[in-house]
Write an enzyme that holds these catalytic residues in place. Sequence first.
Site, PDB file in Angstrom:
ATOM      1  N   LYS A   3       8.502   6.123 -13.586  1.00 50.22           N
ATOM      2  CA  LYS A   3       9.293   4.670 -13.462  1.00 50.22           C
ATOM      3  C   LYS A   3      10.653   4.859 -14.105  1.00 50.22           C
ATOM      4  CE  LYS A   3       9.297  -0.139 -14.803  1.00 50.22           C
ATOM      5  NZ  LYS A   3       8.850  -1.222 -15.649  1.00 50.22           N
ATOM      6  N   ASP A  30      16.107  -3.165 -17.265  1.00 53.07           N
ATOM      7  CA  ASP A  30      15.142  -4.333 -16.915  1.00 53.07           C
ATOM      8  C   ASP A  30      15.401  -5.672 -17.397  1.00 53.07           C
ATOM      9  OD1 ASP A  30      13.094  -5.777 -15.900  1.00 53.07           O
ATOM     10  OD2 ASP A  30      11.459  -4.683 -16.932  1.00 53.07           O
ATOM     11  N   LYS A  74      14.306 -12.045 -18.571  1.00 54.22           N
ATOM     12  CA  LYS A  74      13.272 -11.877 -19.979  1.00 54.22           C
ATOM     13  C   LYS A  74      13.824 -12.702 -20.999  1.00 54.22           C
ATOM     14  CE  LYS A  74      11.637  -7.128 -19.408  1.00 54.22           C
ATOM     15  NZ  LYS A  74      10.233  -7.731 -19.310  1.00 54.22           N
ATOM     16  N   ASP A  86      13.572   1.461 -19.912  1.00 51.82           N
ATOM     17  CA  ASP A  86      12.464   1.172 -18.982  1.00 51.82           C
ATOM     18  C   ASP A  86      12.612   2.406 -18.022  1.00 51.82           C
ATOM     19  OD1 ASP A  86      10.368  -0.145 -18.343  1.00 51.82           O
ATOM     20  OD2 ASP A  86      11.494  -1.591 -17.099  1.00 51.82           O
ATOM     21  N   ASP A 133       9.870  -9.788 -12.595  1.00 53.99           N
ATOM     22  CA  ASP A 133       9.627  -9.040 -13.885  1.00 53.99           C
ATOM     23  C   ASP A 133       8.439  -8.020 -13.647  1.00 53.99           C
ATOM     24  OD1 ASP A 133      10.601  -7.928 -16.123  1.00 53.99           O
ATOM     25  OD2 ASP A 133       9.612  -9.564 -17.449  1.00 53.99           O
ATOM     26  N   GLU A 164       8.291  -5.391 -11.744  1.00 55.01           N
ATOM     27  CA  GLU A 164       9.044  -4.375 -10.875  1.00 55.01           C
ATOM     28  C   GLU A 164       8.539  -3.200 -10.843  1.00 55.01           C
ATOM     29  OE1 GLU A 164       9.889  -5.185 -13.705  1.00 55.01           O
ATOM     30  OE2 GLU A 164      10.808  -3.011 -14.407  1.00 55.01           O
ATOM     31  N   ARG A 197       5.811  -1.572 -10.918  1.00 54.57           N
ATOM     32  CA  ARG A 197       4.391  -1.343 -10.053  1.00 54.57           C
ATOM     33  C   ARG A 197       5.200  -1.226  -8.565  1.00 54.57           C
ATOM     34  NH1 ARG A 197       1.216  -6.107 -12.140  1.00 54.57           N
ATOM     35  NH2 ARG A 197       2.334  -5.572 -13.871  1.00 54.57           N
TER      36      ARG A 197
HETATM   37  N1  BES Z   1       9.421  -2.926 -18.585  1.00 52.92           N
HETATM   38  C1  BES Z   1       8.457  -3.981 -18.617  1.00 52.92           C
HETATM   39  C2  BES Z   1       7.428  -3.819 -19.608  1.00 52.92           C
HETATM   40  C3  BES Z   1       7.591  -4.146 -21.197  1.00 52.92           C
HETATM   41  C4  BES Z   1       8.065  -5.237 -21.513  1.00 52.92           C
HETATM   42  C5  BES Z   1       7.424  -2.850 -21.999  1.00 52.92           C
HETATM   43  C6  BES Z   1       8.316  -5.252 -22.847  1.00 52.92           C
HETATM   44  C7  BES Z   1       7.647  -3.223 -23.257  1.00 52.92           C
HETATM   45  C8  BES Z   1       8.143  -4.471 -23.664  1.00 52.92           C
HETATM   46  C9  BES Z   1       7.996  -4.376 -17.202  1.00 52.92           C
HETATM   47  O1  BES Z   1       8.793  -4.217 -16.346  1.00 52.92           O
HETATM   48  C10 BES Z   1       7.488  -5.970 -17.240  1.00 52.92           C
HETATM   49  O2  BES Z   1       8.553  -6.736 -17.299  1.00 52.92           O
HETATM   50  N2  BES Z   1       6.259  -6.249 -17.172  1.00 52.92           N
HETATM   51  C11 BES Z   1       5.971  -7.519 -17.302  1.00 52.92           C
HETATM   52  C12 BES Z   1       4.967  -7.653 -16.393  1.00 52.92           C
HETATM   53  C13 BES Z   1       4.357  -9.189 -16.113  1.00 52.92           C
HETATM   54  C14 BES Z   1       5.395  -9.901 -15.414  1.00 52.92           C
HETATM   55  C15 BES Z   1       3.170  -9.025 -15.262  1.00 52.92           C
HETATM   56  C16 BES Z   1       5.227  -7.655 -18.829  1.00 52.92           C
HETATM   57  O3  BES Z   1       4.796  -6.920 -19.242  1.00 52.92           O
HETATM   58  O4  BES Z   1       5.615  -9.028 -19.366  1.00 52.92           O
HETATM   59 ZN    ZN Z   2      10.149  -2.792 -16.385  1.00 52.68          ZN
HETATM   60 MN    MN Z   3       9.983  -5.954 -15.927  1.00 54.45          MN
END
Ligand code: BES
Ligand code: ZN
Ligand code: MN
Length: 480
Positions: free
Chosen positions: A249, A254, A261, A271, A330, A332, A334
């Site tokens: 990825k 992000d 966020k 990210d 968010d 994104e 996947r």
């Molecule tokens: N890059 C983030 C995952 C992440 C967030 C890793 C904070 C470490 C700390 C990813 O893109 C993301 O935002 N995932 C969301 C998914 C949700 C919206 C289903 C998450 O984990 O909150």
């Molecule tokens: Zn992300």
């Molecule tokens: Mn995200």
Amino acid sequence: MKISIQTRITKNDLLVLPFYEGKSPKPTQDEALQNQHHPDFEGKLSEQVMIYQKDKISPRILLIGLGPQDKETTETWRRAGGSLATQLKKSIQNITIIPPKENIEFVAAFAEGLLLKHYQYEEVFTDKKRKLTKIQNLSLIIQDKKIGNALKKQLDEIITTTEAVHAVRDMVNAPSNKMSPSLLAKKAQEIAKKSRHLTCKVYGETRLKKMKMGCLIGVGQGAQEETKFIVLEHKYKSKNKKPIVLVGKGICFDAGGINIKMRELPEMKFDMAGAATILGVFQILSKYKLPLHVIGLAPCAENMLGSKAVKPGDILTAYDGTTIEIKNTDAEGRLVLADAIAYAIKNYKPSSIIDVATLTGAAITALGYDISALVSNNNDLKKALKGAAQAADEKIWELPLDADYKDKIKGQIADLDNYSAEVSAGTIMGGAFLEHFTKQTPWAHIDMGGSAWAKEEKPHIPKGATGRMVRTLWKFLKNS
Ligand code: BES
Ligand code: ZN
Ligand code: MN
């Protein structure tokens, strides 16, 4: 840095004597100590006592604890070696180590711990004094010639793998204005130039639109920075007819998109750790060619917000034709991985696919910051990855691809939803979504949401980008 194996101590800046807890030194160590007494030193893991001596071949002697001998593992040796890094200063550039036991794996792990820990992101320091001192010479005192030769070979490989880990940390620690998709793609091209067994292709937005990489384009469409898709290929006397595909990825920043966020935004430059990991593995392959056909894919974009950004409720069409409703912008990672996995299946018919990604914050809730999550559809692949991770001292733990959870990725108006609020198992849901695109190809997903970034330093890992999974994937390929 030069690594040498010697039978006798020569002039150095620091002599390192690792000791087991409660054990007396072995003769070569004792000779170096010149019968000095250190009653306070117990040999507890990573315990340290520094002794200074004037006009000696070793002006400093550092006693380092290895912990109890009956509990020793490569991990304890690696951590003790890492603790040595904190002692290094300007005046210490030539280091000699006398291990208490001439065991290749343990001694190599000790040196590896030192090299892995001795790192700092310093590309943007203007003050030279803040930079780390480089180790000039690392000498190991080994009496047995055979062990010495084998150890030297292992250490040469460790230098190469550690350099790759450091390069990955540099990329991940770099802020997004110094590590855009375009710059990441340039790094990939530089790596590919180093070996004639490597090639690199980079696709920009015009091509990606024509190729119908709808998810990757959709995620990146809100950003000023151009979206890129990196394709690395290693081919050398391949014994595997179908290639192994590694996917990472590459979200260079992000922001969350329209679902912006609310916290930890500065860290979201990390990210693209998955993409950097793939580049790191190919950096090793550029120096240590393996008789394998390996593809590395890195879909790279910034997840930003603005009037051009993809909106909640929009529907994107993936490379394989699957339609996806964006329930949360968010989620994104996947989406870009789905296109890359579909691309791998269609164009390479791979024997296996492994993706690495900072996919979910839920991975932190499930496993904390030290353990990566594994989700997979194939037992052999799981087993091989678990073994490689253990050998690399990088922990991974499997989460189940539960059938009931898998059902929940089904969309209401599109084929799939990219997010379903009702299932709390965020990491599994990320995996379940990706599995849809694998079409039964053996596949494993490693979620580094927690493990790619160290909030606090660890015995063998500095603060910030960890560079984890580079060594695991390398060991996996070596055993493939
Ligand atoms: N890059 C983030 C995952 C992440 C967030 C890793 C904070 C470490 C700390 C990813 O893109 C993301 O935002 N995932 C969301 C998914 C949700 C919206 C289903 C998450 O984990 O909150
Ligand atoms: Zn992300
Ligand atoms: Mn995200």
